[in-house]
Design an enzyme around this catalytic site. Sequence first.
Site, PDB file in Angstrom:
ATOM      1  CB  CYS A   1     -45.331  -9.552  29.242  1.00  0.00           C
ATOM      2  SG  CYS A   1     -46.203  -8.776  27.891  1.00  0.00           S
TER       3      CYS A   1
ATOM      4  CB  SER B   1     -54.849 -11.525  33.859  1.00  0.00           C
ATOM      5  OG  SER B   1     -55.191 -10.353  33.165  1.00  0.00           O
ATOM      6  N   PRO B   2     -53.703 -12.377  30.885  1.00  0.00           N
ATOM      7  CG  PRO B   2     -54.073 -10.947  29.080  1.00  0.00           C
ATOM      8  CD  PRO B   2     -54.771 -11.660  30.197  1.00  0.00           C
TER       9      PRO B   2
ATOM     10  CD  GLN C   1     -53.518  -9.463  25.753  1.00  0.00           C
ATOM     11  OE1 GLN C   1     -52.356  -9.487  26.165  1.00  0.00           O
ATOM     12  NE2 GLN C   1     -54.443  -8.704  26.294  1.00  0.00           N
TER      13      GLN C   1
ATOM     14  N   GLY D   1     -54.766 -11.735  37.683  1.00  0.00           N
ATOM     15  CA  GLY D   1     -53.404 -11.622  37.181  1.00  0.00           C
ATOM     16  C   GLY D   1     -52.385 -11.971  38.236  1.00  0.00           C
ATOM     17  NE  ARG D   2     -51.107  -6.864  40.047  1.00  0.00           N
ATOM     18  CZ  ARG D   2     -51.423  -5.665  40.516  1.00  0.00           C
ATOM     19  NH1 ARG D   2     -50.478  -4.886  40.989  1.00  0.00           N
ATOM     20  NH2 ARG D   2     -52.684  -5.268  40.510  1.00  0.00           N
TER      21      ARG D   2
ATOM     22  CE1 TYR E   1     -47.661  -1.745  25.274  1.00  0.00           C
ATOM     23  CE2 TYR E   1     -49.460  -2.865  26.395  1.00  0.00           C
ATOM     24  CZ  TYR E   1     -48.160  -2.383  26.391  1.00  0.00           C
ATOM     25  OH  TYR E   1     -47.360  -2.518  27.496  1.00  0.00           O
TER      26      TYR E   1
ATOM     27  NE  ARG F   1     -57.091  -7.560  29.546  1.00  0.00           N
ATOM     28  CZ  ARG F   1     -56.402  -7.970  30.620  1.00  0.00           C
ATOM     29  NH1 ARG F   1     -55.182  -7.519  30.834  1.00  0.00           N
ATOM     30  NH2 ARG F   1     -56.917  -8.825  31.474  1.00  0.00           N
TER      31      ARG F   1
ATOM     32  CB  ALA G   1     -49.178  -9.007  25.018  1.00  0.00           C
TER      33      ALA G   1
HETATM   34  C1  FNR Z   1     -49.474  -7.676  32.972  1.00  0.00           C
HETATM   35  N1  FNR Z   1     -50.626  -7.221  32.329  1.00  0.00           N
HETATM   36  C2  FNR Z   1     -50.820  -7.514  31.002  1.00  0.00           C
HETATM   37  N2  FNR Z   1     -51.996  -7.191  30.399  1.00  0.00           N
HETATM   38  C3  FNR Z   1     -52.249  -7.570  29.139  1.00  0.00           C
HETATM   39  O1  FNR Z   1     -53.324  -7.280  28.623  1.00  0.00           O
HETATM   40  N3  FNR Z   1     -51.308  -8.279  28.427  1.00  0.00           N
HETATM   41  C4  FNR Z   1     -50.105  -8.615  28.956  1.00  0.00           C
HETATM   42  O2  FNR Z   1     -49.306  -9.312  28.319  1.00  0.00           O
HETATM   43  C5  FNR Z   1     -49.821  -8.177  30.263  1.00  0.00           C
HETATM   44  N4  FNR Z   1     -48.607  -8.428  30.843  1.00  0.00           N
HETATM   45  C6  FNR Z   1     -48.455  -8.289  32.213  1.00  0.00           C
HETATM   46  C7  FNR Z   1     -47.318  -8.776  32.853  1.00  0.00           C
HETATM   47  C8  FNR Z   1     -47.203  -8.707  34.234  1.00  0.00           C
HETATM   48  C9  FNR Z   1     -45.985  -9.287  34.906  1.00  0.00           C
HETATM   49  C10 FNR Z   1     -48.233  -8.114  34.992  1.00  0.00           C
HETATM   50  C11 FNR Z   1     -48.155  -8.049  36.498  1.00  0.00           C
HETATM   51  C12 FNR Z   1     -49.332  -7.585  34.361  1.00  0.00           C
HETATM   52  C13 FNR Z   1     -51.762  -6.730  33.114  1.00  0.00           C
HETATM   53  C14 FNR Z   1     -52.519  -7.903  33.731  1.00  0.00           C
HETATM   54  O3  FNR Z   1     -53.050  -8.752  32.737  1.00  0.00           O
HETATM   55  C15 FNR Z   1     -53.677  -7.411  34.610  1.00  0.00           C
HETATM   56  O4  FNR Z   1     -54.607  -6.736  33.809  1.00  0.00           O
HETATM   57  C16 FNR Z   1     -53.195  -6.500  35.733  1.00  0.00           C
HETATM   58  O5  FNR Z   1     -52.067  -7.049  36.384  1.00  0.00           O
HETATM   59  C17 FNR Z   1     -54.295  -6.250  36.756  1.00  0.00           C
HETATM   60  O6  FNR Z   1     -54.789  -7.464  37.273  1.00  0.00           O
HETATM   61  P1  FNR Z   1     -54.273  -8.044  38.704  1.00  0.00           P
HETATM   62  O7  FNR Z   1     -52.839  -8.342  38.573  1.00  0.00           O
HETATM   63  O8  FNR Z   1     -54.540  -6.965  39.725  1.00  0.00           O
HETATM   64  O9  FNR Z   1     -55.126  -9.256  38.938  1.00  0.00           O
END
Ligand code: FNR
Length: 362
Positions: A26, A23-24, A100, A329-330, A185, A233, A58
């Site tokens: 930041c 997952s994207p 993204q 993601g995490r 956003y 997304r 992002a």
């Molecule tokens: C994110 N998330 C996020 N989503 C997105 O669309 N663009 C981004 O740049 C970010 N940045 C971001 C940074 C960090 C440190 C986290 C933890 C999360 C949200 C992420 O992509 C994801 O949708 C959520 O974290 C839920 O998925 P998980 O972590 O439960 O697998």
Amino acid sequence: MTETLFDPLTIRSTEIPNRIMVSPMCQYSSVDGLADDWHNVHLGSRAVGGAGIVMAEATAVTPDGRISPQDLGIWSDEHADALAPITQFIRSQGSMPAIQLAHAGRKAGTYRPWEEHSGPVPLDTGGWVPVAPSDVPYPYEGDDRGVRKLSIDDIEQIIADFRAAAVRAKHAGFEIAEVHAAHGYLLHEFLSPISNTRDDDYGGTFENRARIVLEITEAVREVWDDDKPVFVRISATDWIDDRPSWDLQQSIKLAPLLQAAGADLIDVSSGGIHPDQAITNTGPGYQVSFAEAIRNETDVPVGAVGGITDATHADAVIRNERADLAIVGREHLRDPYFALHAASELGVDVEWPPQYRRAKPR
Ligand code: FNR
């Protein structure tokens, strides 16, 4: 035939080696929006870790579209040049580099999470006045920056900025472009009546609120190669019920329109538009039902994200036809090698990088 987590997924003529996407996320680690060693190692290790798609965070199409001053950007050729070695490495590992493309709208210009301060960066310390669909700022406490409502000319410029960013992303070697229209956003701000009170062609009716994201998807698709995927997304719901807002029914209506505009897959997230959101489900796979509903109602391919942390669960999401991609993601921050570990757990024989092969469980 039942599809599984480690079956390849072909979109247009791009073959993604498995159904796991990073997952994207930041990293808040850029200077002037430029990718550096951190991004290279961070994204590169997830490619070594076997994910089918590694999506960069992002990445702002304009400087004022950054969530924090340390966000990645792609508003100049120099930015694309800094990303090129990263995409090359990801491809060398058999993974698909994705990016993204983003604009943070009225939520732009905030401190990165680990700073001493939180919320918007003040104007006299490097902050800026964010842009928004309407004269309605995000309700950050003590925010005196205001917002600048976008004119029709500004909207046309932002569409052009996304298009130019996509051209640069293509030159940098990305295989998949994702338009960020989630999490409160800019593009989500247009979709939702919570933040869009315009009375021109870009506000009011569903069609008008959806116009900019459709135009941007079309613009990205126009410059993206025909054989390569474009994702969008979205936040499937605002999680706000007591006033006009964005919800699953509108997302179901939007998905085929995004597909007609050139999107190949909808990456289904939720929330982020307003602190009043009442998120009632935060457990494992907390957004999968939204992805599933969109897939069932529209036949548009979807990615499910949110609380997917283990191999069996990710595999079940694919096997039970709830989504076409399991987006993690995490868990990828905890374990860069999530996909290799998932394969072992599921008893699927995947290639390990030769450098690591002696460690492969047998
Ligand atoms: C994110 N998330 C996020 N989503 C997105 O669309 N663009 C981004 O740049 C970010 N940045 C971001 C940074 C960090 C440190 C986290 C933890 C999360 C949200 C992420 O992509 C994801 O949708 C959520 O974290 C839920 O998925 P998980 O972590 O439960 O697998």
